[in-house]
Design a protein around this motif. Structure first.
Motif, PDB file in Angstrom:
ATOM      1  N   ILE A  53       0.841  -1.209   0.000  1.00 28.92           N
ATOM      2  CA  ILE A  53       0.000   0.000   0.000  1.00 28.92           C
ATOM      3  C   ILE A  53       0.867   1.247   0.000  1.00 28.92           C
ATOM      4  O   ILE A  53       0.582   2.220  -0.720  1.00 28.92           O
ATOM      5  CB  ILE A  53      -0.952  -0.002   1.221  1.00 28.92           C
ATOM      6  CG1 ILE A  53      -1.998  -1.101   1.080  1.00 28.92           C
ATOM      7  CG2 ILE A  53      -1.654   1.342   1.383  1.00 28.92           C
ATOM      8  CD1 ILE A  53      -2.749  -1.400   2.346  1.00 28.92           C
ATOM      9  N   LYS A  54       1.964   1.228   0.780  1.00 30.82           N
ATOM     10  CA  LYS A  54       2.836   2.404   0.855  1.00 30.82           C
ATOM     11  C   LYS A  54       3.625   2.636  -0.431  1.00 30.82           C
ATOM     12  O   LYS A  54       3.972   3.778  -0.746  1.00 30.82           O
ATOM     13  CB  LYS A  54       3.796   2.260   2.037  1.00 30.82           C
ATOM     14  CG  LYS A  54       3.114   2.498   3.374  1.00 30.82           C
ATOM     15  CD  LYS A  54       4.086   2.637   4.513  1.00 30.82           C
ATOM     16  CE  LYS A  54       3.343   3.052   5.775  1.00 30.82           C
ATOM     17  NZ  LYS A  54       4.229   3.263   6.908  1.00 30.82           N
ATOM     18  N   ASP A  55       3.906   1.553  -1.175  1.00 29.16           N
ATOM     19  CA  ASP A  55       4.589   1.714  -2.460  1.00 29.16           C
ATOM     20  C   ASP A  55       3.707   2.415  -3.487  1.00 29.16           C
ATOM     21  O   ASP A  55       4.185   3.274  -4.243  1.00 29.16           O
ATOM     22  CB  ASP A  55       5.029   0.348  -2.997  1.00 29.16           C
ATOM     23  CG  ASP A  55       6.151  -0.250  -2.167  1.00 29.16           C
ATOM     24  OD1 ASP A  55       6.831   0.518  -1.444  1.00 29.16           O
ATOM     25  OD2 ASP A  55       6.338  -1.484  -2.212  1.00 29.16           O
ATOM     26  N   ASN A  56       2.422   2.043  -3.515  1.00 30.89           N
ATOM     27  CA  ASN A  56       1.462   2.659  -4.457  1.00 30.89           C
ATOM     28  C   ASN A  56       0.221   3.105  -3.686  1.00 30.89           C
ATOM     29  O   ASN A  56      -0.797   2.407  -3.669  1.00 30.89           O
ATOM     30  CB  ASN A  56       1.073   1.670  -5.561  1.00 30.89           C
ATOM     31  CG  ASN A  56       2.267   1.255  -6.398  1.00 30.89           C
ATOM     32  OD1 ASN A  56       3.045   2.087  -6.847  1.00 30.89           O
ATOM     33  ND2 ASN A  56       2.420  -0.048  -6.589  1.00 30.89           N
ATOM     34  N   PRO A  57       0.279   4.267  -2.992  1.00 30.02           N
ATOM     35  CA  PRO A  57      -0.856   4.674  -2.145  1.00 30.02           C
ATOM     36  C   PRO A  57      -2.101   5.098  -2.929  1.00 30.02           C
ATOM     37  O   PRO A  57      -3.219   4.975  -2.436  1.00 30.02           O
ATOM     38  CB  PRO A  57      -0.294   5.861  -1.343  1.00 30.02           C
ATOM     39  CG  PRO A  57       0.835   6.369  -2.151  1.00 30.02           C
ATOM     40  CD  PRO A  57       1.398   5.211  -2.901  1.00 30.02           C
ATOM     41  N   LYS A  58      -1.915   5.594  -4.154  1.00 23.08           N
ATOM     42  CA  LYS A  58      -3.058   6.085  -4.961  1.00 23.08           C
ATOM     43  C   LYS A  58      -3.606   5.029  -5.906  1.00 23.08           C
ATOM     44  O   LYS A  58      -4.483   5.316  -6.717  1.00 23.08           O
ATOM     45  CB  LYS A  58      -2.630   7.313  -5.754  1.00 23.08           C
ATOM     46  CG  LYS A  58      -2.307   8.519  -4.869  1.00 23.08           C
ATOM     47  CD  LYS A  58      -1.942   9.714  -5.701  1.00 23.08           C
ATOM     48  CE  LYS A  58      -1.619  10.921  -4.807  1.00 23.08           C
ATOM     49  NZ  LYS A  58      -1.223  12.096  -5.605  1.00 23.08           N
ATOM     50  N   GLU A  59      -3.103   3.820  -5.827  1.00 30.43           N
ATOM     51  CA  GLU A  59      -3.557   2.753  -6.727  1.00 30.43           C
ATOM     52  C   GLU A  59      -4.979   2.325  -6.352  1.00 30.43           C
ATOM     53  O   GLU A  59      -5.334   2.235  -5.179  1.00 30.43           O
ATOM     54  CB  GLU A  59      -2.600   1.563  -6.621  1.00 30.43           C
ATOM     55  CG  GLU A  59      -2.861   0.509  -7.678  1.00 30.43           C
ATOM     56  CD  GLU A  59      -1.906  -0.672  -7.559  1.00 30.43           C
ATOM     57  OE1 GLU A  59      -2.094  -1.637  -8.308  1.00 30.43           O
ATOM     58  OE2 GLU A  59      -1.009  -0.616  -6.712  1.00 30.43           O
ATOM     59  N   GLU A  60      -5.794   2.035  -7.375  1.00 30.38           N
ATOM     60  CA  GLU A  60      -7.178   1.580  -7.172  1.00 30.38           C
ATOM     61  C   GLU A  60      -7.341   0.168  -7.711  1.00 30.38           C
ATOM     62  O   GLU A  60      -6.644  -0.255  -8.634  1.00 30.38           O
ATOM     63  CB  GLU A  60      -8.147   2.537  -7.866  1.00 30.38           C
ATOM     64  CG  GLU A  60      -8.190   3.913  -7.201  1.00 30.38           C
ATOM     65  CD  GLU A  60      -9.175   4.847  -7.859  1.00 30.38           C
ATOM     66  OE1 GLU A  60      -9.594   4.545  -9.002  1.00 30.38           O
ATOM     67  OE2 GLU A  60      -9.533   5.866  -7.252  1.00 30.38           O
ATOM     68  N   TYR A  61      -8.314  -0.525  -7.153  1.00 29.35           N
ATOM     69  CA  TYR A  61      -8.568  -1.913  -7.528  1.00 29.35           C
ATOM     70  C   TYR A  61      -9.999  -2.027  -8.045  1.00 29.35           C
ATOM     71  O   TYR A  61     -10.936  -1.465  -7.456  1.00 29.35           O
ATOM     72  CB  TYR A  61      -8.359  -2.825  -6.307  1.00 29.35           C
ATOM     73  CG  TYR A  61      -8.751  -4.260  -6.534  1.00 29.35           C
ATOM     74  CD1 TYR A  61      -7.942  -5.109  -7.280  1.00 29.35           C
ATOM     75  CD2 TYR A  61      -9.933  -4.765  -6.000  1.00 29.35           C
ATOM     76  CE1 TYR A  61      -8.300  -6.427  -7.488  1.00 29.35           C
ATOM     77  CE2 TYR A  61     -10.292  -6.081  -6.195  1.00 29.35           C
ATOM     78  CZ  TYR A  61      -9.469  -6.908  -6.941  1.00 29.35           C
ATOM     79  OH  TYR A  61      -9.823  -8.203  -7.155  1.00 29.35           O
ATOM     80  N   SER A  62     -10.187  -2.755  -9.145  1.00 32.35           N
ATOM     81  CA  SER A  62     -11.525  -2.915  -9.748  1.00 32.35           C
ATOM     82  C   SER A  62     -11.891  -4.397  -9.773  1.00 32.35           C
ATOM     83  O   SER A  62     -11.038  -5.256 -10.028  1.00 32.35           O
ATOM     84  CB  SER A  62     -11.533  -2.345 -11.166  1.00 32.35           C
ATOM     85  OG  SER A  62     -10.601  -3.020 -11.967  1.00 32.35           O
ATOM     86  N   TYR A  63     -13.155  -4.669  -9.509  1.00 28.88           N
ATOM     87  CA  TYR A  63     -13.671  -6.042  -9.563  1.00 28.88           C
ATOM     88  C   TYR A  63     -15.134  -5.999  -9.994  1.00 28.88           C
ATOM     89  O   TYR A  63     -15.803  -4.956  -9.949  1.00 28.88           O
ATOM     90  CB  TYR A  63     -13.522  -6.732  -8.206  1.00 28.88           C
ATOM     91  CG  TYR A  63     -14.422  -6.181  -7.111  1.00 28.88           C
ATOM     92  CD1 TYR A  63     -15.637  -6.788  -6.807  1.00 28.88           C
ATOM     93  CD2 TYR A  63     -14.054  -5.052  -6.381  1.00 28.88           C
ATOM     94  CE1 TYR A  63     -16.454  -6.297  -5.812  1.00 28.88           C
ATOM     95  CE2 TYR A  63     -14.867  -4.542  -5.392  1.00 28.88           C
ATOM     96  CZ  TYR A  63     -16.064  -5.176  -5.108  1.00 28.88           C
ATOM     97  OH  TYR A  63     -16.877  -4.673  -4.141  1.00 28.88           O
ATOM     98  N   ILE A  64     -15.651  -7.166 -10.419  1.00 31.56           N
ATOM     99  CA  ILE A  64     -17.034  -7.274 -10.903  1.00 31.56           C
ATOM    100  C   ILE A  64     -17.918  -7.653  -9.731  1.00 31.56           C
ATOM    101  O   ILE A  64     -17.675  -8.664  -9.054  1.00 31.56           O
ATOM    102  CB  ILE A  64     -17.138  -8.308 -12.041  1.00 31.56           C
ATOM    103  CG1 ILE A  64     -16.312  -7.826 -13.241  1.00 31.56           C
ATOM    104  CG2 ILE A  64     -18.595  -8.530 -12.448  1.00 31.56           C
ATOM    105  CD1 ILE A  64     -16.003  -8.883 -14.246  1.00 31.56           C
ATOM    106  N   GLY A  65     -18.964  -6.833  -9.487  1.00 29.09           N
ATOM    107  CA  GLY A  65     -19.855  -7.030  -8.360  1.00 29.09           C
ATOM    108  C   GLY A  65     -20.964  -8.026  -8.633  1.00 29.09           C
ATOM    109  O   GLY A  65     -20.922  -8.803  -9.603  1.00 29.09           O
ATOM    110  N   LYS A  66     -22.003  -7.996  -7.781  1.00 29.94           N
ATOM    111  CA  LYS A  66     -23.120  -8.944  -7.897  1.00 29.94           C
ATOM    112  C   LYS A  66     -23.961  -8.677  -9.147  1.00 29.94           C
ATOM    113  O   LYS A  66     -24.445  -9.597  -9.795  1.00 29.94           O
ATOM    114  CB  LYS A  66     -24.003  -8.851  -6.653  1.00 29.94           C
ATOM    115  CG  LYS A  66     -23.324  -9.377  -5.399  1.00 29.94           C
ATOM    116  CD  LYS A  66     -24.245  -9.270  -4.204  1.00 29.94           C
ATOM    117  CE  LYS A  66     -23.567  -9.800  -2.944  1.00 29.94           C
ATOM    118  NZ  LYS A  66     -24.446  -9.671  -1.763  1.00 29.94           N
TER     119      LYS A  66
END
Length: 509
Positions: free
Chosen positions: A43-56
């Motif tokens: 997290i500290k290496d890439n603090p602004k990184e976002e994660y995407s996944y497919i919901g219900k």
């Protein structure tokens, strides 16, 4: 519908595991620490990184890198890469990811100002891990004082196939010490947290759920037994019935020992740092020769012989204070430093136990003898910022005492109340209500200019806390005044009896 009588309580028990069980506990604590630190570094290496996944609803959802969903997916990859993570329970591994996500969400929440960004966990402070209770895999036998943990069986079978005897229950039964704690009937264990202390002791704290019928106390003014409590620095507690209680000063000798040991420890760490810096400046000199040089230099310093190579200013140390991980290990991983660190940790634990024992006994005495308990609300974190009084405030442990009184009053169906933080309890006269403009901490007694009564600062504050608390609860002013006069009358009677009492001389037979 939720049942209001269902209570949730936590118990802490000291456990005595054998060598197999210690290995499993240390392994699972180490796995939790490794997962927490590995996720935190990503997290500290890439603090602004976002994660995407497919919901219900088959829609793409974007979340931050410290969310639970993102950390769980990173954890799955870690478990596939590192085989030793499979030795601990899967849900205890997931709990470390959840703990990190909650720590980050609390740090970035503007309403919660006291939380800071999470830091890396260190091995020397011990650790803990969590196990959920599913299909009765955790049981506590009160008569035998044995804690059975069935997930331990799978680990020991995996690690020690030849050494473990078949159908032997002793390898997943841990002996424990209950300390006379009485468990309620028909309780359910919800989960257990096993902890290793900095001194090397093991503890198990488990959360239980049980049903308790709480009988509310009759709240009529004639039937109540109320008390107002003022918190002080000279004395921990000043009550409205003129009882003054303070923590037993046994720990003062322990604190002097702790200070001496910490001085010795810091000097040894500084000398190790000096050795490393001198080795950098003269890499040709081996470490054995450096030790001999340091011994001779110590003798020279004792004789007050001034030499240039003996004097190394702290400014030079601050410049060269950037040590690598391997160098920090060489500084701290020595037998003498580890031995002193264990002694310091033991004294810290003894001091904490003395305070906790005192607060438990005092809170029980307050709650058992009173139906309404009224404290003053204090900004303890703000008060600790005062450097002159911070140590004295923390030694009194006001917050722990208040929390003990609160849960014990709730269990017995009694009233626990805190008055407003900005109410001037020590400045106002409890007889006529006159308010002073200024009152320094040095002034411990003052006379009221309107009614000319002499007031003790702390006892006057306890009377005012009692009055204001009863007013907040909903009693009328006339009833409150009559009740406070009764309290004052009883306190003066007890004082007169104590002053007039004559000691009888005991003669030997």
């Amino acid at each position: 519908m939720k049942n209001d009588n269902i209570q949730v309580k936590a118990y802490k028990v000291k456990i005595f595991p054998n060598s197999f069980q210690k290995h499993w506990i240390d392994q699972s604590i180490g796995n939790r620490r490794f997962i927490y630190n590995a996720l935190l570094s990503k997290i500290k290496d890439n603090p602004k990184e976002e994660y995407s996944y497919i919901g219900k609803d088959e829609k793409q959802v974007v979340v931050k890198s410290y969310s639970k969903k993102a950390l769980q997916n990173i954890l799955v990859k870690l478990q596939n890469e590192k085989e030793f993570l499979s030795l601990s329970h899967s849900q205890s591994n997931q709990e470390s990811a959840h703990a990190l996500s909650t720590a980050y969400s609390n740090a970035f929440n503007p309403k919660l100002k006291n939380f800071k960004e999470p830091r890396f966990k260190k091995k020397k402070f011990g650790g803990k891990f969590y196990l959920p209770c599913q299909n009765e895999n955790i049981n506590l036998d009160v008569n035998k004082s044995v804690l059975t943990i069935k997930p331990l069986e799978t680990f020991i079978k995996r690690e020690y196939k030849d050494k473990v005897i078949k159908n032997d229950r002793t390898h997943f039964e841990i002996n424990c010490k209950l300390n006379g704690s009485i468990l309620p009937n028909d309780y359910l264990i919800k989960g257990i947290t096993i902890e290793k202390d900095s001194t090397g002791c093991y503890y198990a704290s488990f959360v239980i759920e049980y049903e308790l019928a709480i009988l509310k106390v009759n709240q009529h003014i004639d039937n109540i037994q109320a008390i107002g409590i003022d918190l002080g620095i000279a004395n921990q507690v000043i009550m409205s019935n003129n009882h003054i209680k303070d923590i037993d000063k046994k720990y003062i000798l322990l604190e002097q020992k702790r200070a001496d040991l910490q001085k010795r420890l810091s000097k040894k760490i500084e000398s190790r740092k000096l050795e490393l810096i001198r080795a950098r400046s003269n890499p040709s000199i081996p470490s054995k020769q450096l030790k001999k040089l340091n011994k001779t230099r110590a003798k020279d310093r004792f004789k007050n012989i001034s030499k240039k190579h003996d004097r190394l200013n702290w400014n030079e140390i601050k410049k060269d204070n950037s040590f690598s991980k391997e160098e920090w290990k060489t500084i701290y991983d020595t037998n003498n430093i580890n031995r002193l660190q264990k002694k310091v940790n033991k004294i810290h634990k003894k001091i904490a136990n003395i305070r906790k024992d005192h607060n438990h006994k005092l809170s029980k005495m307050i709650i058992d003898n009173n139906s309404i308990v009224i404290f003053e609300d204090l900004n303890i974190q703000g008060m600790v910022r005062n450097k002159k009084l911070s140590k004295a405030i923390l030694d009194k442990s006001w917050g722990q005492l208040k929390s003990f009184c609160k849960y014990k009053a709730e269990n017995q169906g009694k009233i626990y109340h805190e008055i407003d933080r900005f109410y001037p309890s020590s400045k106002t006269c409890n007889c006529c209500g006159y308010k002073l403009e200024e009152l320094n901490l040095k002034i411990r007694e003052w006379t009221c200019p309107s009614c000319s009564t002499l007031h003790s600062r702390d006892l006057n504050a306890s009377y005012n806390i009692l009055k204001q608390g009863l007013k907040d609860i909903g009693y009328l002013e006339e009833e409150i005044l009559s009740y406070v006069q009764k309290v004052k009358f009883h306190t003066t009677l007890t004082e007169e009896l104590l002053s007039n009492s004559v000691e009888v001389e005991r003669h030997s037979a």
